[in-house]
Design an enzyme around this catalytic site. Sequence first.
Site, PDB file in Angstrom:
ATOM      1  N   GLY A 102      11.769 -57.086 -31.310  1.00 28.92           N
ATOM      2  CA  GLY A 102      11.595 -58.377 -31.967  1.00 28.92           C
ATOM      3  C   GLY A 102      12.216 -59.515 -31.177  1.00 28.92           C
ATOM      4  O   GLY A 102      11.753 -60.654 -31.255  1.00 28.92           O
ATOM      5  N   GLU A 132      10.113 -50.269 -29.182  1.00 28.22           N
ATOM      6  CA  GLU A 132       9.790 -49.795 -30.536  1.00 28.22           C
ATOM      7  C   GLU A 132       9.256 -48.368 -30.552  1.00 28.22           C
ATOM      8  O   GLU A 132       9.542 -47.593 -31.463  1.00 28.22           O
ATOM      9  CB  GLU A 132       8.754 -50.735 -31.182  1.00 28.22           C
ATOM     10  N   ALA A 139      14.566 -56.192 -34.050  1.00 30.86           N
ATOM     11  CA  ALA A 139      14.695 -56.217 -35.501  1.00 30.86           C
ATOM     12  C   ALA A 139      15.951 -55.443 -35.877  1.00 30.86           C
ATOM     13  O   ALA A 139      16.465 -54.660 -35.074  1.00 30.86           O
ATOM     14  CB  ALA A 139      13.466 -55.566 -36.123  1.00 30.86           C
ATOM     15  N   GLU A 157       9.766 -60.470 -28.766  1.00 27.63           N
ATOM     16  CA  GLU A 157       8.644 -61.095 -29.492  1.00 27.63           C
ATOM     17  C   GLU A 157       8.972 -62.546 -29.836  1.00 27.63           C
ATOM     18  O   GLU A 157       8.112 -63.431 -29.749  1.00 27.63           O
ATOM     19  CB  GLU A 157       8.312 -60.268 -30.743  1.00 27.63           C
TER      20      GLU A 157
HETATM   21  N1  3HC Z   1      19.463 -53.047 -35.205  1.00 27.57           N
HETATM   22  C1  3HC Z   1      20.626 -52.732 -35.797  1.00 27.57           C
HETATM   23  N2  3HC Z   1      21.696 -52.287 -35.119  1.00 27.57           N
HETATM   24  C2  3HC Z   1      21.572 -52.174 -33.795  1.00 27.57           C
HETATM   25  C3  3HC Z   1      20.384 -52.484 -33.114  1.00 27.57           C
HETATM   26  C4  3HC Z   1      19.293 -52.938 -33.875  1.00 27.57           C
HETATM   27  N3  3HC Z   1      18.117 -53.284 -33.315  1.00 27.57           N
HETATM   28  N4  3HC Z   1      20.557 -52.250 -31.799  1.00 27.57           N
HETATM   29  C5  3HC Z   1      21.829 -51.811 -31.649  1.00 27.57           C
HETATM   30  N5  3HC Z   1      22.436 -51.771 -32.856  1.00 27.57           N
HETATM   31  C6  3HC Z   1      23.828 -51.392 -33.127  1.00 27.57           C
HETATM   32  C7  3HC Z   1      24.094 -49.951 -32.760  1.00 27.57           C
HETATM   33  O1  3HC Z   1      23.753 -49.097 -33.832  1.00 27.57           O
HETATM   34  C8  3HC Z   1      25.576 -49.978 -32.474  1.00 27.57           C
HETATM   35  O2  3HC Z   1      26.223 -49.963 -33.720  1.00 27.57           O
HETATM   36  P1  3HC Z   1      27.631 -49.205 -33.894  1.00 27.57           P
HETATM   37  O3  3HC Z   1      28.554 -49.881 -32.932  1.00 27.57           O
HETATM   38  O4  3HC Z   1      27.938 -49.404 -35.326  1.00 27.57           O
HETATM   39  O5  3HC Z   1      27.354 -47.782 -33.526  1.00 27.57           O
HETATM   40  C9  3HC Z   1      25.784 -51.349 -31.853  1.00 27.57           C
HETATM   41  O6  3HC Z   1      24.658 -52.129 -32.239  1.00 27.57           O
HETATM   42  C10 3HC Z   1      25.875 -51.342 -30.350  1.00 27.57           C
HETATM   43  O7  3HC Z   1      24.779 -50.617 -29.823  1.00 27.57           O
HETATM   44  P2  3HC Z   1      24.925 -49.644 -28.575  1.00 27.57           P
HETATM   45  O8  3HC Z   1      26.091 -48.754 -28.758  1.00 27.57           O
HETATM   46  O9  3HC Z   1      23.592 -49.044 -28.369  1.00 27.57           O
HETATM   47  O10 3HC Z   1      25.275 -50.711 -27.435  1.00 27.57           O
HETATM   48  P3  3HC Z   1      24.802 -50.760 -25.933  1.00 27.57           P
HETATM   49  O11 3HC Z   1      25.458 -51.939 -25.348  1.00 27.57           O
HETATM   50  O12 3HC Z   1      24.954 -49.426 -25.298  1.00 27.57           O
HETATM   51  O13 3HC Z   1      23.222 -51.031 -25.984  1.00 27.57           O
HETATM   52  C11 3HC Z   1      21.225 -52.113 -26.686  1.00 27.57           C
HETATM   53  C12 3HC Z   1      22.740 -52.241 -26.487  1.00 27.57           C
HETATM   54  C13 3HC Z   1      20.518 -51.953 -25.337  1.00 27.57           C
HETATM   55  C14 3HC Z   1      20.744 -53.358 -27.370  1.00 27.57           C
HETATM   56  C15 3HC Z   1      20.919 -50.855 -27.535  1.00 27.57           C
HETATM   57  O14 3HC Z   1      21.711 -50.927 -28.705  1.00 27.57           O
HETATM   58  C16 3HC Z   1      19.504 -50.718 -27.975  1.00 27.57           C
HETATM   59  O15 3HC Z   1      18.686 -50.234 -27.233  1.00 27.57           O
HETATM   60  N6  3HC Z   1      19.196 -51.104 -29.219  1.00 27.57           N
HETATM   61  C17 3HC Z   1      17.906 -50.920 -29.816  1.00 27.57           C
HETATM   62  C18 3HC Z   1      16.919 -51.922 -29.335  1.00 27.57           C
HETATM   63  C19 3HC Z   1      15.613 -51.723 -30.037  1.00 27.57           C
HETATM   64  O16 3HC Z   1      15.137 -50.624 -30.221  1.00 27.57           O
HETATM   65  N7  3HC Z   1      14.982 -52.820 -30.449  1.00 27.57           N
HETATM   66  C20 3HC Z   1      13.761 -52.772 -31.144  1.00 27.57           C
HETATM   67  C21 3HC Z   1      14.026 -52.715 -32.589  1.00 27.57           C
HETATM   68  S1  3HC Z   1      12.574 -52.468 -33.545  1.00 27.57           S
HETATM   69  C22 3HC Z   1      11.830 -53.976 -33.597  1.00 27.57           C
HETATM   70  O17 3HC Z   1      12.290 -54.898 -32.998  1.00 27.57           O
HETATM   71  C23 3HC Z   1      10.615 -54.051 -34.452  1.00 27.57           C
HETATM   72  C24 3HC Z   1       9.859 -55.301 -34.238  1.00 27.57           C
HETATM   73  O18 3HC Z   1       8.873 -55.111 -33.258  1.00 27.57           O
HETATM   74  C25 3HC Z   1       9.183 -55.755 -35.497  1.00 27.57           C
END
Ligand code: 3HC
Length: 699
Positions: A101, A124, A62, A104
């Site tokens: 997500g 998450e 998400a 998912e």
């Molecule tokens: N939403 C918005 N922005 C995101 C994002 C997300 N889910 N994931 C990463 N970004 C952004 C980062 O903030 C960063 O932005 P910036 O360049 O402006 O600082 C950019 O994307 C690149 O991220 P990283 O520097 O972390 O890049 P990496 O290549 O090192 O890692 C990644 C990539 C493994 C995808 C890592 O970003 C990550 O772990 N992201 C989070 C994943 C996550 O937690 N997903 C679950 C979200 S909650 C959800 O899905 C709820 C659902 O169940 C309803």
Amino acid sequence: MTTVSKEIREGIAIITVDNPPVNALSHSVREGLAREMRELSSNADVRAIVIACAGRTFIAGADIREFGRPPQPPHLPDVVTEIEAMEKPVVAAIHGTALGGGLEVALACHYRVALGSAKIGLPEVKLGILPGAGGTQRLPRIAGPANALDAIISGRHVGAGEAKNWGVLDEVVEDDLLDAAIAFAHASADNGPRRTGEMEIDSDKFGPEFFAQFRESIARKTRGYFAPERCVQCVEAAVSLPLEEGLKRERELFQECMSNPQAKALQHMFFAERQVSRIPGIDKGTPRRDIKRVGIIGAGTMGGGIAMNFANVGIPVTILEVEQEALDRGLGVVRKNYERSAAKGKLTAEQVEGLMGQFTGTLSYDDLGDCDLIIEAVFETMEIKKKVFGELDRVAKKGAILASNTSYLDVNEIAASTSRPDDVLGLHFFSPANVMRLLEIVRADQTAPDVLATCVGLAKAIRKVGVVAGVCHGFIGNRMLSPYGREAALCVIEGAKPEEVDAALFNFGMPMGPMTMSDMAGLDIGYLNRQGLGRESYETKAYDWMDRLVESGRKGLKVGAGVYAYDEGSRTPKPDPAVLTLIETESAKAGIERRAISSEEIVERCMMALINEGAKILGEGKAYRASDIDVVYVNGYGYPPYRGGPMHYADSLGLENVYAKICEFGEKFGPRWWQPAPLLKELAEAGKSFADYDRENAK
Ligand code: 3HC
Ligand code: NAI
């Protein structure tokens, strides 16, 4: 911008999500996916559908930036339900990471094809929430409750091989992912959809006992966290309820997590860790220096661990010591560390030898001439540091970066002892240096921008979180530790037992209390430091009792006695009546009438001291952002991430309350240690937070 596009090739619709940088499920992506599902369900030319992503990764979750704003339909759970309900087979083509997500969505697809390098996960929980679009209901159905719990509670990235074993991936290919997914779609067109949500769990195998055991197995790791227990409840629902009811339960628990302050704190940490590499004066255009070989001076506690970080990522290291014996001992410790990893199955015997092959030991500075970065980790005295840097100045090649791992010393003074101060900075690792994620990058007055930029990049390369700090006594972390330790020690001399102080802070969420920590570090370190400082520079009342302990031989865990007693070979602290007697004697000597001190007071005093020092550091420009301070304290000192670090915690209390409390302590305990930081006063009076300060000063 169109984030979801479609192409139809021989009866297969290929839907491509293109929402850089990580294809998060922003509003337009959700809308695009829902639109395409509707259109394709009635498009007679299409027999099957592939969902793929452009750029570096499959959908990574998400859009976290949309959290906290009013949710805009279509909501993700609805989009996911629409995908699963399709009558035509839908195949996910996964590269990079399918997270949250993103997974998912993939689980709602009827089949999944992935590259061998791909990873899946439900992270998450690390954001204080739980998978809220069916992940907690579908993953247990396809991978089994045990694997699902492992993934959901750890939030870890699961490799393609393991995910295939779990049944989550149908096919793993090494290249040509899209072609493979299209071929899979053709082949499945006749079979129709296979819906994850319709898969059965053998609920008899996963009764209350299974969940009770699982809860017990995670209790220590998840202490204090709100979301993990809710995640377990969701999986319980998956086992015992039909899909629709399970999804409803997931929704309720998701909302509970979302409205808990821990979610905000952990999401703050997520962005804070990504902010740290934004450095004023440095951008993509700033040149970087090539680091092909690293030199380390000193193979003691820190030197060996520091060296391992580089060897681990394939950068060879030359380690210099004063004597062969010290060198052998240091390299022996490194080998033991690797062998311990091998014993746990994390490395093979060949890998251990390969890693050891990256190390070259030497007693001669002349062997450091080919190093691009040299890090000094010798004894903590300015005189020795200057001598070492004098030698480095003589032998290091032009353009080599010269770094000190000093904990407290003035990096400007060290830099000035060379003829090339612009090449000098501090690289302050934390012990054990091969394990701890934090690296303080200490920018001295003359450190060149390309030196700083190189080290910020290098931190990432060695998998650390690098936070830039300015030169001051103890930089960010150790400077803040000092008033925290002082208040803890004062609570003891004023009336609290050491174990009461430890329990209060442990229950607040710290991994251990300050007294246990002092015993582990060795009480003699602080003792020697105080001897050097002189009695006028510190709060004698706080530390005299500790000094008496050291003088009686109780130097801490290493000698089996310190603030606590330890049974032989044990690391478990035990309160010692003899220590309490000593403390009571010292209280009487200082004219203190001992009183009961509540755990609330202990926590407040320690936290206010930490926050006030943090605010001073920020106000003096020794940290770029309040959130950088949070990253330091969480990653270097075990501050509970679910409180978002001390500065975020202060924001959650309200800075006007924090300021008032510090003024109250000033009146109660005297002004010497309770001068409110000018920045704190300013923000509190303006009704602002540290987060406001960061936003207004965005760098
Ligand atoms: N939403 C918005 N922005 C995101 C994002 C997300 N889910 N994931 C990463 N970004 C952004 C980062 O903030 C960063 O932005 P910036 O360049 O402006 O600082 C950019 O994307 C690149 O991220 P990283 O520097 O972390 O890049 P990496 O290549 O090192 O890692 C990644 C990539 C493994 C995808 C890592 O970003 C990550 O772990 N992201 C989070 C994943 C996550 O937690 N997903 C679950 C979200 S909650 C959800 O899905 C709820 C659902 O169940 C309803
Ligand atoms: P240590 O005493 O374990 O190791 C120092 C090593 O340096 C010894 O092996 C010694 O033989 C060697 N040495 C001394 N003088 C030398 C010289 N002139 N040339 C080459 N080698 C020399 O010390 P430790 O704990 O590793 O600390 C090193 C530095 O790291 C200090 O500046 C300390 O403040 C800092 N530091 C220590 C941390 C810790 O937890 N121990 C944490 C972070 C920083």
